[in-house]
Design an enzyme around this catalytic site. Structure first.
Site, PDB file in Angstrom:
ATOM      1  N   ASP A 203       9.920 -24.979  32.091  1.00 14.56           N
ATOM      2  CA  ASP A 203       8.502 -24.564  31.849  1.00 14.56           C
ATOM      3  C   ASP A 203       8.115 -23.384  30.666  1.00 14.56           C
ATOM      4  OD1 ASP A 203       7.125 -25.736  33.884  1.00 14.56           O
ATOM      5  OD2 ASP A 203       7.353 -24.060  35.229  1.00 14.56           O
TER       6      ASP A 203
ATOM      7  N   ASN B 149       4.226 -32.160  42.586  1.00  8.14           N
ATOM      8  CA  ASN B 149       4.899 -31.159  41.890  1.00  8.14           C
ATOM      9  C   ASN B 149       3.901 -30.327  41.224  1.00  8.14           C
ATOM     10  OD1 ASN B 149       7.411 -32.580  41.613  1.00  8.14           O
ATOM     11  ND2 ASN B 149       6.315 -34.433  40.558  1.00  8.14           N
ATOM     12  N   ASN B 150       2.874 -30.466  41.155  1.00  2.41           N
ATOM     13  CA  ASN B 150       1.892 -29.659  40.293  1.00  2.41           C
ATOM     14  C   ASN B 150       1.405 -28.636  41.374  1.00  2.41           C
ATOM     15  OD1 ASN B 150       1.163 -32.562  38.705  1.00  2.41           O
ATOM     16  ND2 ASN B 150       1.740 -31.056  37.653  1.00  2.41           N
TER      17      ASN B 150
ATOM     18  N   LYS C   2       4.827 -39.343  24.970  1.00  2.00           N
ATOM     19  CA  LYS C   2       3.421 -39.170  24.403  1.00  2.00           C
ATOM     20  C   LYS C   2       3.369 -39.050  22.969  1.00  2.00           C
ATOM     21  CE  LYS C   2       1.194 -39.421  28.327  1.00  2.00           C
ATOM     22  NZ  LYS C   2       0.450 -40.507  28.817  1.00  2.00           N
TER      23      LYS C   2
ATOM     24  N   SER D 206      -1.002 -35.521  25.967  1.00  2.01           N
ATOM     25  CA  SER D 206      -0.955 -34.384  26.768  1.00  2.01           C
ATOM     26  C   SER D 206      -0.442 -33.132  25.884  1.00  2.01           C
ATOM     27  CB  SER D 206       0.372 -34.496  27.608  1.00  2.01           C
ATOM     28  OG  SER D 206       0.721 -33.245  28.203  1.00  2.01           O
ATOM     29  N   ALA D 207      -0.768 -31.908  26.143  1.00  2.00           N
ATOM     30  CA  ALA D 207      -0.536 -30.713  25.555  1.00  2.00           C
ATOM     31  C   ALA D 207       0.860 -30.525  25.313  1.00  2.00           C
ATOM     32  CB  ALA D 207      -1.157 -29.544  26.335  1.00  2.00           C
ATOM     33  N   THR D 208       1.783 -31.224  26.156  1.00  2.43           N
ATOM     34  CA  THR D 208       3.059 -31.297  26.188  1.00  2.43           C
ATOM     35  C   THR D 208       3.720 -31.542  24.715  1.00  2.43           C
ATOM     36  OG1 THR D 208       5.251 -31.701  27.293  1.00  2.43           O
ATOM     37  CG2 THR D 208       3.736 -33.437  27.160  1.00  2.43           C
TER      38      THR D 208
ATOM     39  N   TYR E 254       9.422 -37.488  29.386  1.00  6.93           N
ATOM     40  CA  TYR E 254       7.739 -37.914  29.611  1.00  6.93           C
ATOM     41  C   TYR E 254       7.084 -37.248  28.341  1.00  6.93           C
ATOM     42  CZ  TYR E 254       3.020 -36.473  30.562  1.00  6.93           C
ATOM     43  OH  TYR E 254       1.823 -36.325  30.528  1.00  6.93           O
TER      44      TYR E 254
ATOM     45  N   PHE F 123      -5.027 -30.757  28.790  1.00  2.17           N
ATOM     46  CA  PHE F 123      -4.236 -29.760  29.355  1.00  2.17           C
ATOM     47  C   PHE F 123      -3.937 -29.580  30.862  1.00  2.17           C
ATOM     48  CE2 PHE F 123      -3.437 -26.860  25.386  1.00  2.17           C
ATOM     49  CZ  PHE F 123      -3.722 -27.882  24.815  1.00  2.17           C
ATOM     50  N   ASN F 124      -4.348 -28.867  31.763  1.00  4.39           N
ATOM     51  CA  ASN F 124      -4.024 -29.246  33.138  1.00  4.39           C
ATOM     52  C   ASN F 124      -5.207 -29.582  34.003  1.00  4.39           C
ATOM     53  OD1 ASN F 124      -1.706 -27.178  31.709  1.00  4.39           O
ATOM     54  ND2 ASN F 124      -1.090 -27.463  33.960  1.00  4.39           N
TER      55      ASN F 124
HETATM   56  N1  UDP Z   1       3.836 -23.789  39.548  1.00  2.00           N
HETATM   57  C1  UDP Z   1       4.387 -22.981  40.471  1.00  2.00           C
HETATM   58  N2  UDP Z   1       4.503 -23.358  41.818  1.00  2.00           N
HETATM   59  C2  UDP Z   1       4.667 -24.902  41.997  1.00  2.00           C
HETATM   60  C3  UDP Z   1       4.123 -25.723  40.955  1.00  2.00           C
HETATM   61  C4  UDP Z   1       3.887 -24.987  39.774  1.00  2.00           C
HETATM   62  O1  UDP Z   1       4.603 -21.603  40.316  1.00  2.00           O
HETATM   63  O2  UDP Z   1       4.777 -25.423  43.082  1.00  2.00           O
HETATM   64  C5  UDP Z   1       3.727 -23.079  38.103  1.00  2.00           C
HETATM   65  C6  UDP Z   1       4.282 -23.796  37.148  1.00  2.00           C
HETATM   66  O3  UDP Z   1       5.431 -23.006  36.937  1.00  2.00           O
HETATM   67  C7  UDP Z   1       3.494 -23.534  35.908  1.00  2.00           C
HETATM   68  C8  UDP Z   1       2.123 -23.743  36.514  1.00  2.00           C
HETATM   69  O4  UDP Z   1       1.986 -23.614  37.850  1.00  2.00           O
HETATM   70  O5  UDP Z   1       3.438 -22.034  35.255  1.00  2.00           O
HETATM   71  C9  UDP Z   1       1.357 -25.145  36.246  1.00  2.00           C
HETATM   72  O6  UDP Z   1       2.226 -26.105  36.492  1.00  2.00           O
HETATM   73  P1  UDP Z   1       1.984 -27.511  36.771  1.00  2.00           P
HETATM   74  O7  UDP Z   1       3.350 -28.360  37.492  1.00  2.00           O
HETATM   75  O8  UDP Z   1       0.665 -27.900  37.611  1.00  2.00           O
HETATM   76  O9  UDP Z   1       1.612 -27.965  35.152  1.00  2.00           O
HETATM   77  P2  UDP Z   1       2.401 -27.990  33.925  1.00  2.00           P
HETATM   78  O10 UDP Z   1       1.756 -27.098  33.192  1.00  2.00           O
HETATM   79  O11 UDP Z   1       3.883 -27.796  34.423  1.00  2.00           O
HETATM   80  O12 UDP Z   1       2.276 -29.657  33.450  1.00  2.00           O
END
Ligand code: UDP
Length: 347
Positions: free
Chosen positions: A308, A213-214, A168, A140-142, A164, A193-194
């Site tokens: 974030d 969550n996403n 990775k 993951s990019a994380t 998490y 990435f996403n």
């Molecule tokens: N985000 C948001 N509202 C949500 C979920 C995510 O504004 O209900 C924003 C989050 O702050 C980030 C982007 O959307 O800037 C992508 O978030 P996601 O959880 O999909 O992926 P991440 O990059 O955090 O792994």
């Protein structure tokens, strides 16, 4: 004494034919199985349905018109994994199975370390024991943490903000050390990435349990009327419109990146970003979704989400140069395909 490694030293991984896909019923795993089966590979899937369901496997069969071998197995179970390797001729492994919810990992660090590390250790161990030369790992990019984007593979890994992300980074290290100890074993670490979007048939997509969550699954649930409104987590970031910027990649482009890695990655250890190289803000994604689908998404600005970062996007050049892979699908494709799947989804 070195651990026994049955991978033929110095041998090229060759073109694997039969791939063990762990987590093959999950979001990225199932789309990768579609890409593998459509390209002529055979797949053996191991999944314990901890965050997926058998319906994804039916969809993979339906889309491709091909069958697959399936084991309902937890891949931290070494004896179950040994059985899969002895009952099938495995030419390569793509390891997706793992826990992936950032927030949950803060609450349950031990489960995350146990599950994500142990599965990687067990599978890499089975590869060296059975002489399986090719391993592709879902990273993951994380792992880039607080580096400055665009993220390049050569950057030093910085501590991730959550367990998490740490799992990775540690799995990458485990695989790098295994490659170093076993000259016939090759591993490709793919930093996603996403991933968003869905298969264009509308039969397969992302179906998280409970409240997503996403961002993209949240948007589609709001669009469907199942959730009231989208909370945009912060509009005071240092970005053009103040909302967070990410590199969204269509899941089928991502799936095809795995095939490119199986076919074209060099022997030994290799690391690739799988992203588009382009950043899109939360507001841009919501607007693109509304434009692509004609459905409006009620939203409000909320507080930043802890952990974030402001901006995350890939330097996608290395995968293009070395694997001959790049993304083709647009943000509009991602929105349209996600929506098509969500509209069809009944559970
Ligand atoms: N985000 C948001 N509202 C949500 C979920 C995510 O504004 O209900 C924003 C989050 O702050 C980030 C982007 O959307 O800037 C992508 O978030 P996601 O959880 O999909 O992926 P991440 O990059 O955090 O792994």
């Amino acid at each position: 004494m070195a651990e026994a490694c049955k991978c033929a030293p110095g041998s090229a991984p060759g073109r694997p034919e039969n791939i063990l896909v762990t987590g093959g019923a999950g979001f990225i795993g199932s789309h990768t199985c579609v890409a593998l089966l459509s390209t002529g590979y055979s797949v053996v899937i191991a999944d314990n349905f901890s965050n997926s369901s058998p319906s994804a496997l039916d969809a993979v069969r339906r889309i491709t018109g091909r069958d697959l071998v399936f084991y309902e197995t937890d891949v931290t179970d070494a004896s179950a994994v040994r059985r899969i390797f002895s009952e099938n001729r495995i030419d390569g492994v793509i390891h997706f199975a793992g826990y992936k919810a950032v927030g949950e990992s803060v609450e349950k660090p031990l489960s995350y370390y146990r599950n994500n590390l142990l599965s990687t250790i067990v599978l890499a161990g089975a590869c060296v024991e059975h002489g399986v030369p090719r391993f592709v790992f879902s990273s993951s990019a994380t792992v880039y943490g607080d580096n400055k984007p665009p993220f390049v593979e050569s950057m030093p890994l910085l501590p991730a903000a959550n367990p998490y992300g740490e799992t990775k980074a540690v799995c990458e290290k485990i695989l790098a050390d295994t490659v170093r100890s076993c000259s016939g074993f090759s591993a490709s670490l793919l930093r996603y990435f996403n991933p968003v979007g869905a298969h264009e048939s509308g039969l397969l997509g992302e179906a998280p349990n409970g409240i997503p969550n996403n961002l993209m699954p949240y948007i589609t649930r709001v669009a469907k009327g199942e959730l009231k409104e989208l909370s945009i987590f912060g509009n005071d970031y240092d970005t053009p419109d103040g909302t967070g910027v990410r590199d969204y990649i269509h899941v089928m482009d991502l799936a095809e990146g795995h095939i490119a890695a199986l076919r074209n990655a060099p022997c030994g250890l290799s690391v690739y970003n799988l992203g588009t190289g382009k950043g899109t803000s939360v507001l841009q994604l919501v607007t693109a979704f509304e434009r692509a689908t004609g459905v409006s998404v009620p939203r409000r600005i909320a507080a930043r989400r802890p952990g974030d970062i402001a901006v995350c996007y890939a330097d996608a050049g290395k995968a293009e140069r070395e694997l001959g892979w790049k993304t083709h699908r647009t943000i509009e494709d991602m929105c349209r395909d996600s929506w098509r799947f969500e509209k069809n989804r009944c559970v």
